[in-house]
Design a protein around this motif. Structure first.
Motif, PDB file in Angstrom:
ATOM      1  N   GLU A   1      38.932  34.415  39.113  1.00  0.00           N
ATOM      2  CA  GLU A   1      39.039  35.462  40.122  1.00  0.00           C
ATOM      3  C   GLU A   1      38.337  36.753  39.718  1.00  0.00           C
ATOM      4  OE1 GLU A   1      43.207  36.018  40.788  1.00  0.00           O
ATOM      5  OE2 GLU A   1      43.619  33.885  40.606  1.00  0.00           O
TER       6      GLU A   1
ATOM      7  N   ASP B   1      35.268  39.323  38.276  1.00  0.00           N
ATOM      8  CA  ASP B   1      33.821  39.509  38.386  1.00  0.00           C
ATOM      9  C   ASP B   1      33.331  40.458  37.299  1.00  0.00           C
ATOM     10  OD1 ASP B   1      32.919  38.084  40.874  1.00  0.00           O
ATOM     11  OD2 ASP B   1      34.548  39.284  41.718  1.00  0.00           O
TER      12      ASP B   1
ATOM     13  N   GLU C   1      26.904  44.846  42.942  1.00  0.00           N
ATOM     14  CA  GLU C   1      27.611  43.779  43.636  1.00  0.00           C
ATOM     15  C   GLU C   1      28.916  43.422  42.927  1.00  0.00           C
ATOM     16  OE1 GLU C   1      24.979  40.508  44.189  1.00  0.00           O
ATOM     17  OE2 GLU C   1      23.757  41.537  45.685  1.00  0.00           O
ATOM     18  N   ALA C   2      28.883  43.392  41.598  1.00  0.00           N
ATOM     19  CA  ALA C   2      30.105  43.095  40.844  1.00  0.00           C
ATOM     20  C   ALA C   2      31.132  44.211  41.028  1.00  0.00           C
ATOM     21  CB  ALA C   2      29.774  42.911  39.366  1.00  0.00           C
TER      22      ALA C   2
ATOM     23  N   ARG D   1      32.980  43.772  44.269  1.00  0.00           N
ATOM     24  CA  ARG D   1      34.007  42.728  44.195  1.00  0.00           C
ATOM     25  C   ARG D   1      35.204  43.192  43.369  1.00  0.00           C
ATOM     26  NH1 ARG D   1      29.232  39.490  43.705  1.00  0.00           N
ATOM     27  NH2 ARG D   1      29.428  39.497  41.430  1.00  0.00           N
TER      28      ARG D   1
ATOM     29  N   ARG E   1      37.345  45.360  45.576  1.00  0.00           N
ATOM     30  CA  ARG E   1      38.139  44.538  46.482  1.00  0.00           C
ATOM     31  C   ARG E   1      39.309  43.888  45.760  1.00  0.00           C
ATOM     32  NH1 ARG E   1      40.251  45.009  50.423  1.00  0.00           N
ATOM     33  NH2 ARG E   1      38.318  45.520  51.546  1.00  0.00           N
ATOM     34  N   HIS E   2      39.080  43.436  44.533  1.00  0.00           N
ATOM     35  CA  HIS E   2      40.151  42.800  43.763  1.00  0.00           C
ATOM     36  C   HIS E   2      41.306  43.774  43.526  1.00  0.00           C
ATOM     37  CE1 HIS E   2      42.184  40.549  40.600  1.00  0.00           C
ATOM     38  NE2 HIS E   2      42.111  41.615  39.839  1.00  0.00           N
TER      39      HIS E   2
ATOM     40  N   ARG F   1      43.651  42.260  49.354  1.00  0.00           N
ATOM     41  CA  ARG F   1      43.131  41.861  50.660  1.00  0.00           C
ATOM     42  C   ARG F   1      43.803  42.606  51.810  1.00  0.00           C
ATOM     43  NH1 ARG F   1      38.315  39.929  49.586  1.00  0.00           N
ATOM     44  NH2 ARG F   1      38.408  38.576  47.755  1.00  0.00           N
TER      45      ARG F   1
END
Length: 720
Positions: free
Chosen positions: A287, A289, A460-461, A464, A467-468, A472
């Motif tokens: 999960e 990144d 990009e990482a 993510r 978001r983690h 959500r």
């Protein structure tokens, strides 16, 4: 007294678990029960109040008198609980003795010499207590040789030599005189230490006929301990993954307020699960990144560990035994170890060099290192994580009065690290911020022979990772790219802090988290780029993209705009196979940013030459190396060491470099003028979103190329 009880069905079915051969362990526990009963009776006699005239009274404490009277009316319970930790050690000692044929009889009838390894210092005292109570005949007096009491020895005695490995005397050179005297008297001698070879007297080890070690506590042994504490064995099983993580110190904590055998197992599972919270909480490696190559290694190691646990893979076949993680603070080296343990569903034994060095003496530091490796071995398969590894010095750099001190630490660590066959199932992951300070021997084959550097996450990482940490449910429809761009150059730890503080701000004001909350935490008063500056930077970065793409040199990863400027992630690999044509393409790609500004705005900014790492500086360095070191310039096939003053000292060098840069600029200008639509299209998308990926650049350039081709075809048709 602890009466023999039927073996639970779930234990007796497997002869490998040792239950069927635990007669000695039950005898030891029975002896402990008798001693505990005597102790309780003596304690009651000495502490109780009597209402007789001859006994001491305290009539002023009416409450205590009520309690005493209540105790006198209570019937004596049939079962006397044995301390859980002592019961566990009794089981382990009994099993170690039983594993040596004839050893029990020799201890009671002859004069054997035994070295017993406890692995960890915490067990030395309870093992000594078990030895005094259970190992020798009832009429034997036990003398402790480490206290220097050798003159008391007669044939009616037994001798113990106790060493916890912490003091200054914990080394083979100490205590040999008393061992020699004890050997002369011919009495049983038992040496007890975490690491007997390094901590007990040399002569004791030379004369030892039996070298035994405490085994781990398995399910059958745990059942015996529960029976000794509450009077009956449990009927429920314990999770095997948790069983391997039991420390003897966990048992008194878990069994403190338990009433039934199954309650003991349930309480123990809660205590151990609290130590292994990473198995239920936090993220698995899949999960996470931003770990790049380390994640690939970790997922492979996780799969191998699961195969090893299932018996599908032998330890000899296991090829992910050691890893050295390096990288700046905050990139998630510790989180990597926790996530790896969760993915593999194995225990995590975490320590640090700072923790080892917190001991008062060298022997304490050495014992701390041995203890953590012993703990990992007992819990295998597992992950042993060692943080701040650079705290162990490189022997080649050690100087001064502490040379011998550090040499012993490094040598022990290397010895334990190299003993990979002696710790099957233990995967060692070490972390450092300074890999250059690590002793080269640590990185040799069979030790930490794989080194992976974790870089700061890219855009990009970072998106993510945001978001983690947000989850959500928070800002589900909001893009994470603006947050990632604002946090450029920061780490996963920084992201976690930004999100935590933003959530706190929203919570205190009684509202939901907004994107502005998180951006505010990231920027800390820093302002975004003004619109005019943002547009110029977008044109600049788009220029790099167009020229690099057309010339086909280098790998263009992405374009981005952030609060302090723009960036074209362009990998220009100039290795030994590079040609003059490729070097000229690299210079044109580097200078394309400023040329794009000149085309669109009529003049370029100073950003292209802003510092030694700027576009202009890198292009100039390539042009200089072409002339001086690559043998491709006007000087011919020669090599001249480059220096900062070469431009002025070597005749004709500066004009030659300037000419090459002009040629590269003209080449970039021609390309951009012919593809101005592509330049503007990429710049427009970059200005709007702040980020354009490699795929996005290809898409824009391809679509605009097709448009240009159609226009050219139309023009030709009109001419006809």
């Amino acid at each position: 007294m602890l009466a023999p009880s039927p073996v639970p069905a779930f234990q007796a079915s497997d002869p490998r678990n040792g239950v069927l051969g635990d007669q000695l362990a039950r005898a030891f526990l029975q002896q402990l029960t008798q001693d505990e009963r005597k102790r309780l009776k003596a304690s009651r006699r000495s502490n109780s109040y009597s209402f007789d005239d001859d006994a001491p009274t305290d009539e002023s404490d009416a409450v205590e008198q009520i309690v005493v009277q209540d105790e006198a009316n209570c019937p004596e319970t049939a079962h006397v609980p044995v301390p859980a930790d002592l019961a566990a050690v009794a089981v382990m000692v009994a099993r170690a003795i039983e594993a040596e044929p004839g050893l029990l009889r020799r201890l009671r009838r002859e004069a054997p010499v035994i070295a017993l390894a406890t692995h960890i210092a915490d067990l030395v005292v309870p093992v000594r207590m078990i030895a005094e109570k259970c190992l020798f005949r009832p009429d034997t007096k036990v003398v402790e040789l480490s206290a220097g009491r050798v003159r008391e020895l007669t044939h009616r005695h037994a001798a113990l030599f106790i060493c916890d490995g912490i003091g200054r005397d914990a080394r083979p050179e100490k205590g040999n005189e008393v061992i020699g005297s004890a050997l002369h008297v011919r009495v049983p001698i038992v040496g007890i230490a975490p690491d007997p070879k390094r901590q007990l007297p040399r002569d004791l080890m030379r004369s030892a006929e039996h070298r035994i070690a405490l085994p781990s506590l398995d399910e059958a042994g745990l059942a015996l301990v529960v029976e000794a504490v509450v009077g009956a064995p449990p009927t429920r099983r314990i999770d095997p993954d948790l069983l391997r993580m039991i420390d003897v110190a966990d048992l008194p904590v878990a069994f403190r307020r338990t009433a039934s055998p199954d309650d003991c197992i349930e309480a123990l599972e809660r205590v151990i699960a609290a130590k292994a919270d990473y198995l239920d909480e936090g993220s698995a490696l899949e999960e996470l990144d931003g770990y790049g190559e380390a994640k690939v290694w970790g997922l492979a190691a996780s799969a191998d560990l699961q195969a090893y646990r299932a018996g599908r893979l032998t330890w000899a076949e296991f090829d992910h035994r050691g890893l050295l993680l390096s990288g700046p603070p905050g990139v998630g080296k510790t989180s990597f170890a926790r996530a790896l343990a969760k993915s593999a569903r194995v225990p995590l034994v975490a320590t640090s060099v700072a923790e080892w060095n917190s001991a008062d003496y060298l022997s304490g530091t050495l014992q701390a290192i041995r203890k953590v490796f012993a703990q990992a071995k007992a819990q295998a398969p597992c992950i042993l994580f060692i943080d701040e590894l650079d705290g162990i010095s490189d022997r080649g750099q050690i100087r001064g009065e502490y040379v011998q001190y550090w040499f012993q630490i490094v040598n022990l660590f290397l010895e334990l690290l190299a003993g990979v066959e002696e710790r099957p199932g233990v995967v060692v992951v070490a972390a450092t911020n300074h890999p250059e300070k690590i002793d080269p021997a640590v990185k040799r084959a069979g030790r930490l022979d794989r080194e992976i550097a974790i870089a700061r996450p890219d855009t990009e990482a970072l998106a993510r990772i945001f978001r983690h940490h947000l989850g959500r449910e928070v800002l589900p429809a909001s893009p994470m790219l603006p947050l990632a761009l604002a946090a450029r150059g920061m780490t996963g730890a920084d992201v976690e802090a930004f999100v935590r503080r933003a959530k706190g701000t929203a919570r205190r004001t009684g509202r939901a988290v907004t994107l502005e909350d998180v951006l505010g935490e990231i920027r800390q008063g820093r302002h975004p780029l003004p619109p005019g500056t943002r547009h110029r930077f977008a044109i600049h970065e788009a220029g790099h993209a167009v020229v690099s793409h057309v010339l086909g040199f280098g790998k263009l990863v992405a374009l981005s705009l952030h609060d302090s400027g723009g960036q074209a992630c362009l990998e220009l690999a100039t290795d030994g196979a590079a040609t003059l044509h490729e070097l000229e393409a690299a210079m044109a790609s580097l200078l394309a940013g400023r040329i794009a500004e000149e085309i669109e705005f009529g003049t370029g900014s100073i950003g292209a030459g802003f510092g030694p790492a700027s576009d202009l500086a890198m292009a100039t360095e390539i042009a200089r190396d072409i002339e001086l070191t690559y043998g491709l310039g006007r000087l011919g096939n020669v090599y001249v060491e480059a220096a900062a003053t070469d431009m002025h000292l070597i005749s004709g060098l500066l004009p030659a470099v300037a000419e090459r840069l002009r040629h590269a600029s003209d080449r970039a200008r021609d390309i951009l003028m012919n593809r101005r639509l592509s330049l503007q299209a990429i710049a427009c998308e970059l200005e709007e979103t702040g980020y354009v990926s490699h795929e996005g650049i290809d898409r824009v350039l391809t679509s605009n190329g097709m448009l240009i081709a159609r226009k050219a075809a139309t023009s030709i048709e009109e001419v006809r």
